[in-house]
Design an enzyme around this catalytic site. Sequence first.
Site, short mmCIF file in Angstrom:
data_model
loop_
_atom_site.label_atom_id
_atom_site.label_comp_id
_atom_site.label_asym_id
_atom_site.label_seq_id
_atom_site.Cartn_x
_atom_site.Cartn_y
_atom_site.Cartn_z
N VAL A 80 0.83 -1.19 0.00
CA VAL A 80 0.00 0.00 0.00
C VAL A 80 0.87 1.25 0.00
O VAL A 80 1.79 1.37 0.80
CB VAL A 80 -0.91 0.02 1.26
N CYS A 81 0.55 2.16 -0.90
CA CYS A 81 1.20 3.47 -0.93
C CYS A 81 0.29 4.40 -0.15
O CYS A 81 -0.72 4.86 -0.66
CB CYS A 81 1.35 3.96 -2.36
N LEU A 82 0.58 4.62 1.09
CA LEU A 82 -0.31 5.40 1.93
C LEU A 82 0.52 6.36 2.75
O LEU A 82 1.15 5.98 3.72
CB LEU A 82 -1.11 4.44 2.82
#
Length: 184
Positions: A84-86
Amino acid sequence: MSSPSKRREMDLMKLMMSDYKVEMMNDGMQEFYVEFNGPKDSPYHGGVWRIRVELPDAYPYKSPSIGFVNKIYHPNVDEMSGSVCLDVINQTWSPMFDLVNVFEVFLPQLLLYPNPSDPLNGEAAALMMRDRTAYEEKVKEYREKYAKPEDVAGAEEVKSSDEELSEDEYAASDDEEIAGKPDL
């Protein structure tokens, strides 16, 4: 709150008490799976994803590592690894946040408001910017194929090709058959 291990225990208990199905991966409290439901008012609604959570030794001072085990079509989630790119989790994490925040705020926000300008899945980002309706159809297609509630418990992690096989897995693999017959 004296030690990170006490905080880890408390956050994990709080997550379990919040009606999330949590499955521990080993004897420690650092790696586990959580069942996550797609948020209402989104094309993800009705889907259930198995999320792998790894807590670093420095948790809560360092953010947890979060990844989708079953596939999801989203600009900010790597389709192959589930990473996840968060930004909130990776860069602006604060010890004030806990695991419940991840599942009740951060992940729902990610799915409700994708950021196609910072993609891990370039195809999803491009489709979202070009044709929102087609993007939402693709999301629903993935939801139907990979995130059925009855299938999520059996969702297996896909080993990346750089991970080593155990001796049993190596012995069970039939490399000879894959190579084909020798030239005569």
